[in-house]
Design an enzyme around this catalytic site. Structure first.
Site, short mmCIF file in Angstrom:
data_model
loop_
_atom_site.label_atom_id
_atom_site.label_comp_id
_atom_site.label_asym_id
_atom_site.label_seq_id
_atom_site.Cartn_x
_atom_site.Cartn_y
_atom_site.Cartn_z
N VAL A 15 13.62 3.41 1.31
CA VAL A 15 14.33 3.36 0.02
C VAL A 15 14.54 4.77 -0.54
O VAL A 15 15.65 5.12 -0.98
CB VAL A 15 13.56 2.48 -1.00
CG1 VAL A 15 14.36 2.36 -2.28
CG2 VAL A 15 13.29 1.09 -0.41
N LYS A 107 7.46 -4.20 -6.49
CA LYS A 107 7.16 -5.52 -7.10
C LYS A 107 5.67 -5.82 -7.10
O LYS A 107 5.16 -6.49 -8.01
CB LYS A 107 7.93 -6.64 -6.40
CG LYS A 107 7.70 -6.76 -4.91
CD LYS A 107 8.77 -6.07 -4.12
CE LYS A 107 8.51 -6.04 -2.65
NZ LYS A 107 9.57 -5.39 -1.89
N GLU A 131 15.20 -2.77 -11.00
CA GLU A 131 16.23 -3.63 -10.38
C GLU A 131 15.96 -3.82 -8.89
O GLU A 131 16.20 -4.90 -8.34
CB GLU A 131 17.61 -3.01 -10.59
CG GLU A 131 18.77 -3.84 -10.10
CD GLU A 131 18.89 -5.17 -10.85
OE1 GLU A 131 19.30 -5.16 -12.01
OE2 GLU A 131 18.58 -6.22 -10.25
N VAL A 134 13.31 -6.73 -7.03
CA VAL A 134 13.56 -8.15 -6.73
C VAL A 134 14.90 -8.31 -6.02
O VAL A 134 15.95 -7.92 -6.54
CB VAL A 134 13.58 -9.00 -8.03
CG1 VAL A 134 13.80 -10.47 -7.70
CG2 VAL A 134 12.29 -8.80 -8.81
N GLY A 136 16.33 -6.85 -3.50
CA GLY A 136 17.04 -5.66 -3.00
C GLY A 136 18.33 -5.36 -3.75
O GLY A 136 18.31 -4.99 -4.92
N ILE A 138 20.72 -7.26 -4.79
CA ILE A 138 21.28 -8.25 -5.72
C ILE A 138 20.90 -7.85 -7.15
O ILE A 138 19.71 -7.72 -7.45
CB ILE A 138 20.73 -9.67 -5.43
CG1 ILE A 138 21.07 -10.10 -4.00
CG2 ILE A 138 21.30 -10.67 -6.43
CD1 ILE A 138 20.49 -11.46 -3.61
N LYS A 207 7.94 -11.17 -6.57
CA LYS A 207 9.30 -11.13 -7.14
C LYS A 207 9.49 -12.28 -8.13
O LYS A 207 10.05 -12.10 -9.22
CB LYS A 207 10.33 -11.21 -6.01
CG LYS A 207 10.27 -10.01 -5.07
CD LYS A 207 11.07 -10.26 -3.80
CE LYS A 207 10.90 -9.11 -2.80
NZ LYS A 207 11.39 -9.41 -1.46
N GLY A 304 16.56 -3.13 2.85
CA GLY A 304 17.32 -2.12 3.58
C GLY A 304 17.63 -0.92 2.69
O GLY A 304 17.64 -1.03 1.46
P1 NAP Z 1 8.27 3.17 3.27
O1 NAP Z 1 9.45 3.29 4.14
O2 NAP Z 1 6.97 2.83 3.86
O3 NAP Z 1 8.13 4.55 2.47
C1 NAP Z 1 7.06 4.80 1.63
C2 NAP Z 1 7.12 6.26 1.25
O4 NAP Z 1 6.06 6.56 0.34
C3 NAP Z 1 6.96 7.21 2.42
O5 NAP Z 1 7.89 8.26 2.32
C4 NAP Z 1 5.53 7.74 2.29
O6 NAP Z 1 5.38 9.05 2.78
C5 NAP Z 1 5.39 7.72 0.79
N1 NAP Z 1 4.00 7.65 0.37
C6 NAP Z 1 3.10 6.70 0.67
N2 NAP Z 1 1.91 7.02 0.14
C7 NAP Z 1 2.08 8.18 -0.50
C8 NAP Z 1 1.22 9.05 -1.22
N3 NAP Z 1 -0.07 8.76 -1.38
N4 NAP Z 1 1.74 10.17 -1.74
C9 NAP Z 1 3.03 10.48 -1.57
N5 NAP Z 1 3.89 9.71 -0.89
C10 NAP Z 1 3.41 8.59 -0.36
O7 NAP Z 1 8.52 2.11 2.10
P2 NAP Z 1 9.91 1.56 1.57
O8 NAP Z 1 10.34 0.46 2.46
O9 NAP Z 1 10.85 2.67 1.32
O10 NAP Z 1 9.45 0.87 0.21
C11 NAP Z 1 9.22 1.63 -0.95
C12 NAP Z 1 9.07 0.65 -2.13
O11 NAP Z 1 10.26 -0.08 -2.26
C13 NAP Z 1 7.95 -0.39 -1.98
O12 NAP Z 1 7.41 -0.67 -3.23
C14 NAP Z 1 8.69 -1.60 -1.45
O13 NAP Z 1 8.04 -2.82 -1.74
C15 NAP Z 1 9.98 -1.48 -2.22
N6 NAP Z 1 11.12 -2.17 -1.62
C16 NAP Z 1 11.47 -1.89 -0.33
C17 NAP Z 1 12.58 -2.52 0.22
C18 NAP Z 1 13.03 -2.19 1.61
O14 NAP Z 1 14.06 -2.71 2.03
N7 NAP Z 1 12.35 -1.34 2.36
C19 NAP Z 1 13.30 -3.44 -0.53
C20 NAP Z 1 12.92 -3.70 -1.85
C21 NAP Z 1 11.82 -3.04 -2.39
P3 NAP Z 1 5.57 9.42 4.34
O15 NAP Z 1 6.99 9.09 4.67
O16 NAP Z 1 5.30 10.85 4.43
O17 NAP Z 1 4.59 8.55 5.07
N1 HSE Z 2 9.71 -7.68 3.26
C1 HSE Z 2 10.69 -7.87 2.25
C2 HSE Z 2 11.66 -8.95 2.73
C3 HSE Z 2 11.41 -6.56 1.96
O1 HSE Z 2 11.62 -9.33 3.89
O2 HSE Z 2 12.44 -9.45 1.93
C4 HSE Z 2 12.04 -6.52 0.62
O3 HSE Z 2 11.16 -6.78 -0.40
#
Ligand code: NAP
Ligand code: HSE
Length: 428
Positions: A15, A107, A131, A134, A136, A138, A207, A304
């Site tokens: 993200v 979340k 936003e 919950v 993504g 939407i 969510k 995504g």
């Molecule tokens: P991710 O790809 O695992 O990225 C997490 C990031 O946080 C990484 O860059 C990591 O650093 C960094 N991080 C973790 N611990 C840290 C610390 N102690 N100090 C500094 N940086 C730290 O996760 P993501 O998928 O982007 O998700 C991020 C958030 O968005 C989460 O709350 C997730 O639930 C939410 N979310 C994600 C999606 C999705 O599609 N992925 C959708 C909706 C919501 P490094 O890269 O150096 O390891």
């Molecule tokens: N693991 C979650 C999903 C990512 O599959 O919808 C977004 O919150």
């Protein structure tokens, strides 16, 4: 000239890198729309050397997210690390204590600490926006909090976890058992690092807890959600449900009832003609019902880089325009404590069981249901080669308590082999 809006972004994963990418690519468009330049002052992640596919060279680096949140050149702290507690919580609280606006996609953190964080934000007159947390891409937080602000919300419902929807629709399409599809989804990287967050329904329940609060003016109450994951959904049930005209979905439902706030995240059957049944793969769908608007359906990518970053940018633009409305639709101090409903609204149920194939077996099952106050609507028995006959029953509306009574009583009939399956049928 209006001052630029300066962001500090903690978390540069899927993200975070997506957000940096949009801000770099769409700088002119964002400025035209908000009347301000959107700038990134500093970023933070665990590894400074990792290639994230975006150019970070012009931003200051902080190893510590709390230090990032506290920088003088950061107006808005953007939390994209994840995790219920730990650095995400510490840095968010530090930013709010300093009166900085906060945007988060987290979340899990808000489901646990949303109320205290909303209070802290309001005390300082700053924003707490989420936003992206919950569904993504939407824009459901905006839809509920703003677009439907003139409605009494009567029900919120939806498929809020793309990974679970992928698994269930893949089982259905390929005729594969849960374990095989789970392994496949894991191999494709579709599941969270802790897959239980997905398949256990926890991520989706986080969510739902946020949507409930916005919809019903209650404090976020994750613990009040009746929660069941998809691990026990069998390919037999997917086939049998289809035969009776239904699809199985991990469905979140929130509704204010005279008995309290009902919040459920569990596998349910939905009629295969309903919009929810049409949802395939990793897509999300949220159904909102209000007294004035009726029913609206929102569908789109729930995860995504692009879709989730799109939602983060919506919050960035709001803050750039000076819009800092209350996190949960009304001042946090006025949100009421949510009393969980002690029982679910009555519903029709789908029952699947294997009956010993001998005279009177079906009569015994019908008698148990009758004695439990459960009325049969439809029934189907299949041809079989072994000594047990597969039987499907769709009941009329009944209570979960009556269904549980019948399930317990089946054990004493000596004609029901194994554990019968009972799944709620949600009216959509
Ligand atoms: P991710 O790809 O695992 O990225 C997490 C990031 O946080 C990484 O860059 C990591 O650093 C960094 N991080 C973790 N611990 C840290 C610390 N102690 N100090 C500094 N940086 C730290 O996760 P993501 O998928 O982007 O998700 C991020 C958030 O968005 C989460 O709350 C997730 O639930 C939410 N979310 C994600 C999606 C999705 O599609 N992925 C959708 C909706 C919501 P490094 O890269 O150096 O390891
Ligand atoms: N693991 C979650 C999903 C990512 O599959 O919808 C977004 O919150």
């Amino acid at each position: 000239m209006t001052k630029p809006l300066r962001l500090g972004i903690a978390g540069l994963g899927t993200v975070g890198a997506g957000v940096v990418s949009i801000i770099r690519k769409q700088a002119a468009l964002l400025e035209a729309r908000t009347g301000r330049s959107i700038e990134i002052s500093a970023v933070s992640a665990r590894s400074r050397s990792k290639d994230r596919g975006v150019n970070l060279s012009s931003y200051a680096w902080e190893d510590d997210p709390v230090a990032l949140a506290s920088r003088d050149d950061v107006d808005v702290f953007v939390e994209l690390m994840g995790g219920e507690d730990g650095p995400a919580k510490a840095a968010t609280e530090a930013a709010l204590a300093l009166g900085k606006d906060v945007i988060t996609a987290n979340k899990a953190m808000l489901a646990m600490h949303g109320q205290s964080m909303a209070l802290a934000a309001e005390e300082k007159g700053c924003a707490l926006k989420y936003e992206a947390a919950v569904a993504g891409g939407i824009p459901v937080i905006k839809a509920l909090g703003e677009g439907l602000a003139g409605n009494e919300i009567t029900r919120v419902m939806g498929v809020m976890n793309g990974s679970c929807n992928y698994i269930l629709t893949r089982m259905e399409d390929a005729g594969l058992p849960y374990a095989d599809v789970f392994a496949e989804a894991d191999g494709l990287g579709y599941l969270e690092a802790d897959p239980q967050l997905d398949v256990g329904g926890i991520d989706a329940a986080h969510k739902l807890a946020l949507l409930s609060s916005l919809a019903f003016g209650t404090q976020v109450n994750f613990a009040g959600i009746e929660l069941e994951g998809i691990e026990r959904v069998s390919i037999e049930d997917i086939h049998a449900a289809a035969d009776m005209g239904y699809k199985i979905k991990l469905l979140g439902v929130a509704q204010m009832t005279g008995r309290g706030l009902e919040q459920r995240m569990q596998p349910c059957l939905v009629p295969d003609t309903s919009p929810l049944a049409q949802l395939t793969g990793g897509t999300n769908m949220i159904v909102l019902e209000g007294d004035a608007v009726g029913q609206i359906v929102l569908r789109g990518a729930g995860a995504g880089a692009g879709p989730t970053a799109s939602a983060v940018l919506s919050d960035v633009c709001d803050i750039a325009r000076g819009y800092r409305g209350p996190a949960f639709g009304q001042p946090a101090a006025t949100l009421t404590e949510a009393t969980p409903a002690l029982s679910q609204r009555p519903a029709a149920y789908y029952l699947r069981m294997a009956l010993t194939d001998k005279p009177g077996a079906l009569a015994k099952v019908a008698a148990v249901l009758g004695d439990s106050g459960v009325s049969i609507n439809r029934m189907r028995q299949y041809g079989h080669e072994d000594s047990t006959a597969p039987v499907l029953i769709v009941t009329h509306k009944t209570t979960r308590a009556d269904i549980d009574h019948a399930l317990a009583a089946f054990a004493n009939t000596a004609v029901v082999a194994g554990d019968p399956v009972a799944l709620r049928i949600e009216e959509v």
